[in-house]
Design a protein around this motif. Structure first.
Motif, PDB file in Angstrom:
ATOM      1  N   LEU A 253       0.766  -1.139  -0.237  1.00  0.00           N
ATOM      2  CA  LEU A 253       0.070  -0.005  -0.148  1.00  0.00           C
ATOM      3  C   LEU A 253       0.811   1.416  -0.101  1.00  0.00           C
ATOM      4  CD1 LEU A 253      -2.859  -1.153   2.336  1.00  0.00           C
ATOM      5  CD2 LEU A 253      -2.996  -1.007  -0.309  1.00  0.00           C
ATOM      6  N   SER A 254       1.910   1.105   0.539  1.00  0.00           N
ATOM      7  CA  SER A 254       2.685   2.603   0.780  1.00  0.00           C
ATOM      8  C   SER A 254       3.301   2.800  -0.872  1.00  0.00           C
ATOM      9  CB  SER A 254       3.866   2.288   1.647  1.00  0.00           C
ATOM     10  OG  SER A 254       4.829   1.217   1.297  1.00  0.00           O
ATOM     11  N   GLY A 255       3.757   1.825  -1.402  1.00  0.00           N
ATOM     12  CA  GLY A 255       4.354   2.173  -2.738  1.00  0.00           C
ATOM     13  C   GLY A 255       3.257   2.446  -3.717  1.00  0.00           C
ATOM     14  N   ALA A 256       2.075   1.871  -3.692  1.00  0.00           N
ATOM     15  CA  ALA A 256       0.943   2.207  -4.593  1.00  0.00           C
ATOM     16  C   ALA A 256       0.530   3.804  -4.288  1.00  0.00           C
ATOM     17  CB  ALA A 256      -0.152   1.189  -4.190  1.00  0.00           C
ATOM     18  N   GLN A 257       0.438   4.000  -2.904  1.00  0.00           N
ATOM     19  CA  GLN A 257       0.112   5.287  -2.402  1.00  0.00           C
ATOM     20  C   GLN A 257       0.851   6.533  -2.959  1.00  0.00           C
ATOM     21  OE1 GLN A 257      -3.033   5.332  -0.663  1.00  0.00           O
ATOM     22  NE2 GLN A 257      -3.100   7.327  -0.791  1.00  0.00           N
ATOM     23  N   PHE A 258       2.363   6.048  -2.883  1.00  0.00           N
ATOM     24  CA  PHE A 258       3.277   6.984  -3.364  1.00  0.00           C
ATOM     25  C   PHE A 258       3.190   7.316  -4.969  1.00  0.00           C
ATOM     26  CE2 PHE A 258       7.561   7.450  -5.351  1.00  0.00           C
ATOM     27  CZ  PHE A 258       7.832   8.715  -4.862  1.00  0.00           C
ATOM     28  N   LEU A 259       2.893   6.483  -5.599  1.00  0.00           N
ATOM     29  CA  LEU A 259       2.848   6.853  -7.058  1.00  0.00           C
ATOM     30  C   LEU A 259       1.570   7.415  -7.300  1.00  0.00           C
ATOM     31  CD1 LEU A 259       4.241   3.388  -8.687  1.00  0.00           C
ATOM     32  CD2 LEU A 259       5.387   5.572  -8.294  1.00  0.00           C
ATOM     33  N   ALA A 260       0.544   6.831  -6.678  1.00  0.00           N
ATOM     34  CA  ALA A 260      -0.859   7.334  -6.867  1.00  0.00           C
ATOM     35  C   ALA A 260      -0.981   8.911  -6.771  1.00  0.00           C
ATOM     36  CB  ALA A 260      -1.822   6.486  -6.043  1.00  0.00           C
ATOM     37  N   GLU A 261      -0.374   9.342  -5.639  1.00  0.00           N
ATOM     38  CA  GLU A 261      -0.439  10.522  -4.995  1.00  0.00           C
ATOM     39  C   GLU A 261       0.486  11.530  -6.044  1.00  0.00           C
ATOM     40  OE1 GLU A 261       0.298  10.519  -0.958  1.00  0.00           O
ATOM     41  OE2 GLU A 261      -1.734   9.974  -0.532  1.00  0.00           O
ATOM     42  N   LEU A 262       1.341  11.050  -6.810  1.00  0.00           N
ATOM     43  CA  LEU A 262       2.048  11.948  -7.843  1.00  0.00           C
ATOM     44  C   LEU A 262       1.059  12.908  -8.518  1.00  0.00           C
ATOM     45  CD1 LEU A 262       4.816   9.364  -9.208  1.00  0.00           C
ATOM     46  CD2 LEU A 262       5.016  11.115  -7.486  1.00  0.00           C
ATOM     47  N   PRO A 263       1.572  14.114  -8.545  1.00  0.00           N
ATOM     48  CA  PRO A 263       0.444  15.137  -9.174  1.00  0.00           C
ATOM     49  C   PRO A 263       0.182  14.892 -10.782  1.00  0.00           C
ATOM     50  CG  PRO A 263       2.556  16.067  -9.173  1.00  0.00           C
ATOM     51  CD  PRO A 263       2.740  14.693  -8.214  1.00  0.00           C
ATOM     52  N   ASN A 264       1.099  14.274 -11.481  1.00  0.00           N
ATOM     53  CA  ASN A 264       0.893  14.144 -12.880  1.00  0.00           C
ATOM     54  C   ASN A 264       0.738  12.765 -13.519  1.00  0.00           C
ATOM     55  OD1 ASN A 264       0.911  16.905 -13.576  1.00  0.00           O
ATOM     56  ND2 ASN A 264       3.366  17.020 -13.089  1.00  0.00           N
ATOM     57  N   LEU A 265       0.793  11.743 -12.394  1.00  0.00           N
ATOM     58  CA  LEU A 265       0.836  10.336 -13.091  1.00  0.00           C
ATOM     59  C   LEU A 265      -0.632  10.083 -13.602  1.00  0.00           C
ATOM     60  CD1 LEU A 265       2.698   7.879 -13.251  1.00  0.00           C
ATOM     61  CD2 LEU A 265       1.721   6.976 -11.180  1.00  0.00           C
ATOM     62  N   LEU A 266      -0.404   9.077 -15.046  1.00  0.00           N
ATOM     63  CA  LEU A 266      -1.690   8.970 -15.576  1.00  0.00           C
ATOM     64  C   LEU A 266      -1.689   7.286 -15.698  1.00  0.00           C
ATOM     65  CD1 LEU A 266      -1.782  11.452 -18.547  1.00  0.00           C
ATOM     66  CD2 LEU A 266      -3.241  11.479 -16.628  1.00  0.00           C
ATOM     67  N   LEU A 267      -0.487   6.840 -15.924  1.00  0.00           N
ATOM     68  CA  LEU A 267      -0.377   5.344 -16.078  1.00  0.00           C
ATOM     69  C   LEU A 267       0.594   4.645 -15.196  1.00  0.00           C
ATOM     70  CD1 LEU A 267      -1.190   2.769 -17.737  1.00  0.00           C
ATOM     71  CD2 LEU A 267       0.744   3.622 -19.441  1.00  0.00           C
ATOM     72  N   SER A 274       0.354  -8.864 -12.249  1.00  0.00           N
ATOM     73  CA  SER A 274      -0.603  -7.951 -11.436  1.00  0.00           C
ATOM     74  C   SER A 274       0.213  -6.921 -10.557  1.00  0.00           C
ATOM     75  CB  SER A 274      -1.453  -8.678 -10.522  1.00  0.00           C
ATOM     76  OG  SER A 274      -2.361  -7.975  -9.706  1.00  0.00           O
ATOM     77  N   VAL A 275      -0.525  -5.746 -10.376  1.00  0.00           N
ATOM     78  CA  VAL A 275       0.117  -4.843  -9.598  1.00  0.00           C
ATOM     79  C   VAL A 275      -0.244  -5.135  -8.187  1.00  0.00           C
ATOM     80  CG1 VAL A 275      -0.164  -3.066 -10.763  1.00  0.00           C
ATOM     81  CG2 VAL A 275      -1.845  -3.575  -9.386  1.00  0.00           C
ATOM     82  N   ASP A 276      -0.985  -6.311  -7.754  1.00  0.00           N
ATOM     83  CA  ASP A 276      -1.122  -6.797  -6.659  1.00  0.00           C
ATOM     84  C   ASP A 276      -0.535  -8.031  -6.378  1.00  0.00           C
ATOM     85  OD1 ASP A 276      -2.713  -5.013  -4.722  1.00  0.00           O
ATOM     86  OD2 ASP A 276      -4.213  -4.888  -6.262  1.00  0.00           O
ATOM     87  N   CYS A 284      -9.363  -4.797  -4.481  1.00  0.00           N
ATOM     88  CA  CYS A 284      -9.969  -3.245  -4.460  1.00  0.00           C
ATOM     89  C   CYS A 284      -9.397  -2.665  -3.191  1.00  0.00           C
ATOM     90  CB  CYS A 284     -11.461  -3.174  -4.557  1.00  0.00           C
ATOM     91  SG  CYS A 284     -12.229  -4.013  -3.322  1.00  0.00           S
ATOM     92  N   ASP A 285      -9.053  -3.522  -2.528  1.00  0.00           N
ATOM     93  CA  ASP A 285      -8.542  -2.889  -1.008  1.00  0.00           C
ATOM     94  C   ASP A 285      -7.065  -2.879  -0.935  1.00  0.00           C
ATOM     95  OD1 ASP A 285     -11.019  -2.487   0.129  1.00  0.00           O
ATOM     96  OD2 ASP A 285     -10.785  -4.372   1.086  1.00  0.00           O
ATOM     97  N   GLY A 286      -6.538  -3.415  -2.340  1.00  0.00           N
ATOM     98  CA  GLY A 286      -4.782  -3.288  -2.458  1.00  0.00           C
ATOM     99  C   GLY A 286      -4.565  -2.095  -3.552  1.00  0.00           C
ATOM    100  N   VAL A 290      -6.158   1.501  -4.796  1.00  0.00           N
ATOM    101  CA  VAL A 290      -5.582   2.824  -4.736  1.00  0.00           C
ATOM    102  C   VAL A 290      -5.298   3.569  -6.056  1.00  0.00           C
ATOM    103  CG1 VAL A 290      -2.985   3.819  -3.830  1.00  0.00           C
ATOM    104  CG2 VAL A 290      -4.285   2.090  -2.592  1.00  0.00           C
ATOM    105  N   PHE A 291      -4.887   2.915  -7.067  1.00  0.00           N
ATOM    106  CA  PHE A 291      -4.805   3.470  -8.226  1.00  0.00           C
ATOM    107  C   PHE A 291      -5.993   4.083  -8.843  1.00  0.00           C
ATOM    108  CE2 PHE A 291      -0.484   0.726  -8.530  1.00  0.00           C
ATOM    109  CZ  PHE A 291       0.274   1.862  -8.249  1.00  0.00           C
ATOM    110  N   PHE A 292      -6.862   3.229  -8.557  1.00  0.00           N
ATOM    111  CA  PHE A 292      -8.330   3.734  -9.160  1.00  0.00           C
ATOM    112  C   PHE A 292      -8.783   4.988  -8.538  1.00  0.00           C
ATOM    113  CE2 PHE A 292     -12.918   3.553  -9.180  1.00  0.00           C
ATOM    114  CZ  PHE A 292     -13.194   3.657 -10.453  1.00  0.00           C
ATOM    115  N   ASP A 293      -8.585   5.119  -7.187  1.00  0.00           N
ATOM    116  CA  ASP A 293      -8.988   5.870  -6.414  1.00  0.00           C
ATOM    117  C   ASP A 293      -8.479   7.522  -6.806  1.00  0.00           C
ATOM    118  OD1 ASP A 293     -10.655   4.653  -5.008  1.00  0.00           O
ATOM    119  OD2 ASP A 293      -9.338   4.203  -3.111  1.00  0.00           O
TER     120      ASP A 293
END
Length: 345
Positions: A253-267, A274-276, A284-286, A290-293
């Motif tokens: 979750l920490s790695g996914a959250q870090f990337l998901a919160e990047l301001p310009n990341l689209l993909l 799998s990413v999980d 959906c809890d992994g 996180v990426f979808f949210d």
């Protein structure tokens, strides 16, 4: 039509002085490395018997059906003959009239029963050519995969882009498509494999954490805020391991959250199935959730050759280019879309 060999293509690009080269990062759907255990692998149907076995739900023995039809027909013919004879003699007494009525009714009942038996022995086709399997190990969230009986494949074989239907709890609200801009445009390929422990050294799967990404970015000199599309290379032995393994790199979750919160990341694209991890349930809890949210699209099962990153075994490296993704109409499902990502350098 004459097809250029790879050698001819290289010469043509050199002669034409093409300012870029194209690297195919896709995995073929038939590659067993990208198919989860228990799901059908992709293969072409070449024999008619294979197709019939998949399309036909029930095929009773034609020989037994013939015997039943012949026996019932002979019995019905005898009943009709007896009924005709009885009707011809019904004026001779009440007994002949009753017999004629009984034989006529019995002939009708026999005909109806024969019709019902033969209908049940007809060849019937399967009602659906595709099925949706929920392979999630948890009842609180799905992991849907579409399996097609006609082409013998599953929606996550080979390189593919996940859609929200794959992991969203509500199937009706999850049928949406990402804009094509998520998959096309500037991209960064980051090789983080030197920081991941190999399966031969550690039995547990390799985890991509926030610290892993920060260390890789610092080592490669990557500016995270400028990244719009990110391809992660995690496995240097991808070309030498021809079979499925559950020991693939995945996000916590920490790695996914870090990337998901990047301001310009689209993909986020990765060279694993799998990413999980396979044990994550529900997904959906992994990392998927996180990426979808944060509305970051997901692409999985890429093949990234070692020659692309051009780094030694101990250093993380970065390659920048342009990503061009082609989606295959024959590999479009509700939960994913088969695709060919091309990297232009």
């Amino acid at each position: 039509m004459v097809l250029l060999t790879s050698e001819k293509l290289q010469r043509a690009q050199k002669d034409d002085d093409v300012p870029f080269r194209v690297v195919d990062l896709s995995m073929h759907p038939s590659d067993p490395r990208g198919t989860f255990p228990g799901l059908p692998t992709h293969r072409q149907l070449k024999h008619p018997a294979e197709i019939l076995n998949l399309l036909i739900d029930k095929a009773p023995s034609s020989l037994l059906t013939g015997y039943i039809g012949f026996g019932a027909g002979a019995l019905w013919a005898m009943c009709i003959r007896t009924a005709v004879a009885s009707w011809q003699r019904y004026r001779q007494g009440r007994r002949h009239l009753i017999a004629a009525l009984c034989v006529t009714i019995a002939s009708g009942i026999l005909l109806v029963l024969l019709h019902k038996v033969l209908r049940k022995r007809l060849i019937t086709a399967k009602p659906h050519l595709s099925t949706v399997l929920d392979v999630s190990g948890s009842q609180s969230g799905p992991c849907r995969v579409v399996c097609s009986a006609l082409s013998i494949t599953n929606s996550h074989a080979g390189t593919h882009a996940d859609t929200p239907f794959h992991f969203c709890r509500s199937p009706q609200s999850a049928i949406q498509e990402w804009d094509a801009a998520h998959y096309n445009g500037s991209v960064v390929v980051l090789d983080i494999s030197p920081l991941l422990v190999s399966a031969s050294q550690q039995a547990t799967p390799k985890v991509i954490t926030r610290d892993t990404l920060l260390a890789a970015g610092e080592e490669a000199g990557l500016s995270w805020n400028s990244v719009r599309r990110l391809i992660l290379r995690t496995n240097k032995a991808v070309d030498t391991n021809p079979s499925w393994t559950s020991d693939f790199a995945h996000f916590d979750l920490s790695g996914a959250q870090f990337l998901a919160e990047l301001p310009n990341l689209l993909l986020i694209a990765i060279d694993t199935p799998s990413v999980d991890h396979v044990s994550q349930s529900p997904i959906c809890d992994g990392a998927h959730g996180v990426f979808f949210d944060h509305r970051v699209a997901i692409m999985e099962n890429l093949v990234i050759p070692a020659s692309l990153v051009q780094s030694d075994d101990s250093a993380c490296s970065v390659v920048q280019g342009t990503l061009l993704t082609c989606f295959h109409p024959t590999q479009e499902f509700d939960d994913s879309k088969g695709c060919t990502p091309m990297l232009l350098l």
